[in-house]
Design an enzyme around this catalytic site. Structure first.
Site, PDB file in Angstrom:
ATOM      1  N   ASN A  76      13.329  64.542  40.124  1.00  0.00           N
ATOM      2  CA  ASN A  76      13.759  62.626  39.565  1.00  0.00           C
ATOM      3  C   ASN A  76      13.477  62.378  37.972  1.00  0.00           C
ATOM      4  O   ASN A  76      13.931  61.758  37.862  1.00  0.00           O
ATOM      5  CB  ASN A  76      13.444  61.589  40.456  1.00  0.00           C
ATOM      6  CG  ASN A  76      12.537  60.999  41.221  1.00  0.00           C
ATOM      7  OD1 ASN A  76      11.137  62.426  40.583  1.00  0.00           O
ATOM      8  ND2 ASN A  76      12.212  60.038  41.573  1.00  0.00           N
ATOM      9  N   LYS A 105       4.829  74.210  40.163  1.00  0.00           N
ATOM     10  CA  LYS A 105       6.401  74.345  40.568  1.00  0.00           C
ATOM     11  C   LYS A 105       7.357  73.197  40.185  1.00  0.00           C
ATOM     12  O   LYS A 105       6.697  72.467  41.301  1.00  0.00           O
ATOM     13  CB  LYS A 105       6.291  75.135  41.926  1.00  0.00           C
ATOM     14  CG  LYS A 105       7.430  75.896  42.554  1.00  0.00           C
ATOM     15  CD  LYS A 105       8.122  75.474  43.701  1.00  0.00           C
ATOM     16  CE  LYS A 105       8.820  74.668  43.971  1.00  0.00           C
ATOM     17  NZ  LYS A 105      10.169  74.300  43.173  1.00  0.00           N
ATOM     18  N   ALA A 133      10.678  71.330  40.838  1.00  0.00           N
ATOM     19  CA  ALA A 133      11.574  71.359  40.885  1.00  0.00           C
ATOM     20  C   ALA A 133      13.135  72.170  40.675  1.00  0.00           C
ATOM     21  O   ALA A 133      12.711  72.265  39.909  1.00  0.00           O
ATOM     22  CB  ALA A 133      12.080  69.569  41.603  1.00  0.00           C
ATOM     23  N   SER A 175       8.254  64.146  49.635  1.00  0.00           N
ATOM     24  CA  SER A 175       8.189  63.642  50.388  1.00  0.00           C
ATOM     25  C   SER A 175       7.259  63.565  51.589  1.00  0.00           C
ATOM     26  O   SER A 175       6.418  64.653  51.271  1.00  0.00           O
ATOM     27  CB  SER A 175       9.362  64.404  51.175  1.00  0.00           C
ATOM     28  OG  SER A 175       9.527  65.862  51.918  1.00  0.00           O
ATOM     29  N   GLU A 199       0.883  61.933  46.316  1.00  0.00           N
ATOM     30  CA  GLU A 199       2.363  61.222  45.721  1.00  0.00           C
ATOM     31  C   GLU A 199       3.196  60.982  46.877  1.00  0.00           C
ATOM     32  O   GLU A 199       4.134  61.970  46.682  1.00  0.00           O
ATOM     33  CB  GLU A 199       2.401  60.521  44.411  1.00  0.00           C
ATOM     34  CG  GLU A 199       3.126  59.192  44.653  1.00  0.00           C
ATOM     35  CD  GLU A 199       4.391  59.434  44.539  1.00  0.00           C
ATOM     36  OE1 GLU A 199       5.041  58.645  45.138  1.00  0.00           O
ATOM     37  OE2 GLU A 199       4.877  59.549  43.005  1.00  0.00           O
ATOM     38  N   CYS A 211      10.916  56.976  43.460  1.00  0.00           N
ATOM     39  CA  CYS A 211       9.758  56.298  44.452  1.00  0.00           C
ATOM     40  C   CYS A 211       9.765  54.892  45.101  1.00  0.00           C
ATOM     41  O   CYS A 211       8.816  54.614  46.305  1.00  0.00           O
ATOM     42  CB  CYS A 211       8.604  57.342  45.106  1.00  0.00           C
ATOM     43  SG  CYS A 211       7.551  57.281  42.964  1.00  0.00           S
TER      44      CYS A 211
END
Length: 492
Positions: free
Chosen positions: A159, A182, A184, A239, A260, A294
């Site tokens: 995001n 790494k 997303a 998540s 987080e 988030c």
């Protein structure tokens, strides 16, 4: 949309391990698509466990020399990286908007936000002071020294593809750690561009390594790092279920963790609030990046006496939002990241309506001449929401505002805290006594009081409960990449 950037080499389309920009071990590629159209416009290597191990080899080999670089020199390298990022703000902003979907103004803004962390930690690098401890006996000197933890593995979300990687890599490099990262699978290009600029700024070979991988191959890449005793810290944003997996797998090698994780942020409007300010704050907090943040308010509570007036003001603002691709200069909401995201948003709205909520504005997918793609969803306001609905129990991660009417302060505090998550919370009130009570009572790591925009490089960002632990940004963010060594010298 043609991707016009001044420096095409900012899309290396290969991953960096040690000195080499290389393909995956088996040469497999990962396609990158534009969420505005779902059209594939680039590809990157689809990394493997072998690539992940090679990245650790490079980072481990580079660590002794990098930790020995004086803090001032590390700071100078980070400052050059910051300068290069800002010099290429337009190219990076366009890259973000293309692969992530946010409006171009937000893409440019994210670049500046990412750079603010690089600049902050460049300055903090020279302030990682130790302590001289008063000795309890004569002839002894006691010191507490801060040292880098070692090789850090950073796993970042889609995001905010620039901000999240900068917020993790900058403090690691400032502390003297080396990094394997790494990004997303949906948004690897921005991260590759930032790593390329870091190399141009003077980050030595092997200090910063990046492995791109598909959703299918991500577990083998990350598991290789979890199993490797040379990786001493994992930093992850994503998540809660994945965070729990990382915590469990890290136990075998006792890695340091910064997690987080998921949120379910309440946004409370008391009847003494400035309603116009509250609407402004909710618009800023909720619709940034189309609600795909988030700390986005996920549950909105409005006290009964001002409920209808607040809803009327909010609906007028939400109904006027412009939805469209980044190519439309006036777009305020872009496409969602992919079809799975839109499916979840639609499911949450349908579930809420089935359980008694009412759609006041929006509530449907958009497909028209302006939004000519599959991943658009109309900004939505629901009333009569309650705690039984999916949108109250899970992060919707989209432009949906479910509003619940409440009567008393005690009632809304219980509702706000009635979740396993505790990342962010917001409330609006002009009563100074209430402000103190509510701020103390909310079980979150971040509280916004009469303010919808919370994040800043100087502030500690992180949650409590199942929203994770560790902090990013601020002096505490640097401490998360260091450990304390106690040195005791006797016979003095």
């Amino acid at each position: 949309m043609p991707l016009h950037i001044e420096r095409p080499d900012l899309m290396p389309r290969r991953m960096l391990i040690g000195t080499d920009w290389r393909e995956a071990a088996d040469a497999r590629r990962l396609d990158v698509s534009d969420p505005a159209t779902d059209a594939i416009f680039a590809s990157v290597p689809d990394g493997t466990a072998a690539d992940a191990r090679a990245a650790v080899d490079a980072a481990h080999a580079a660590f002794p020399a990098w930790r020995a670089v004086p803090a001032k020199q590390r700071a100078q390298i980070l400052k050059r990286w910051n300068d290069l990022v800002m010099a290429h703000q337009e190219d990076l902003g366009r890259l973000i908007s293309r692969e992530q979907g946010k409006p171009l103004a937000e893409g440019r803004g994210e670049v500046a936000y990412a750079a603010s962390y690089i600049e902050w930690f460049a300055e903090e690098a020279t302030r990682a002071n130790g302590e001289i401890i008063p000795a309890p006996v004569a002839g002894r000197r006691m010191l507490a020294l801060r040292e880098p933890v070692g090789v850090v593995a950073a796993v970042t979300p889609w995001n905010f593809p620039a901000a999240m990687i900068a917020r993790k890599i900058a403090p690691a490099l400032a502390a003297g750690c080396t990094v394997v990262c790494k990004p997303a699978e949906d948004t690897p290009l921005t991260s590759l561009a930032l790593v390329k600029l870091a190399a141009e700024a003077g980050v030595p070979s092997g200090v910063l390594n990046i492995v791109t991988a598909s959703r299918e191959r991500t577990p083998e890449v990350v598991d290789a790092w979890l199993d490797d005793v040379r990786v001493r810290k994992i930093t992850f944003t994503g998540s809660t279920p994945v965070g729990k997996h990382l915590a469990r797998r890290s136990a075998d090698t006792l890695k340091k963790l910064s997690l987080e994780l998921g949120g379910n942020a309440p946004f409370i409007v008391f009847d003494d609030a400035d309603l116009d300010a509250a609407v402004d704050g909710l618009m800023a907090a909720k619709f940034r990046n189309g609600g795909q943040t988030c700390v986005s308010p996920n549950r909105v509570f409005v006290q009964a006496r001002v409920h209808d007036a607040f809803v009327d003001r909010l609906v007028a603002r939400v109904g006027a939002l412009k939805v469209g691709p980044a190519t439309q200069a006036d777009s305020q909401i872009g496409p969602m990241i992919n079809a799975r995201a839109v499916d979840k948003i639609e499911r949450h709205v349908k579930d809420a309506v089935a359980r008694g909520a009412r759609v006041v504005v929006g509530g449907k997918r958009l497909r028209d001449a302006r939004c000519d793609g599959p991943n658009y969803f109309a900004p939505t306001v629901l009333v009569n929401a309650d705690a039984t609905m999916e949108c109250s129990c899970e992060e919707t991660f989209g432009p949906v505002v479910p509003i619940t009417r409440f009567e008393s302060e005690a009632e809304v505090i219980a509702a706000a805290n009635g979740t396993p998550f505790g990342l962010a919370a917001y409330f609006y009130s002009t009563d100074v006594r209430r402000i103190s009570r509510v701020a103390d009572a909310l079980e979150t790591g971040i509280v916004g009081i009469n303010e919808g925009a919370l994040a800043a490089e100087a502030a500690p960002f992180g949650g409590v409960k199942e929203s994770g632990y560790g902090r990013e940004g601020s002096v505490h963010g640097l401490e998360d990449y260091m450990h304390i060594k106690y040195v005791c010298q006797g016979q003095l």
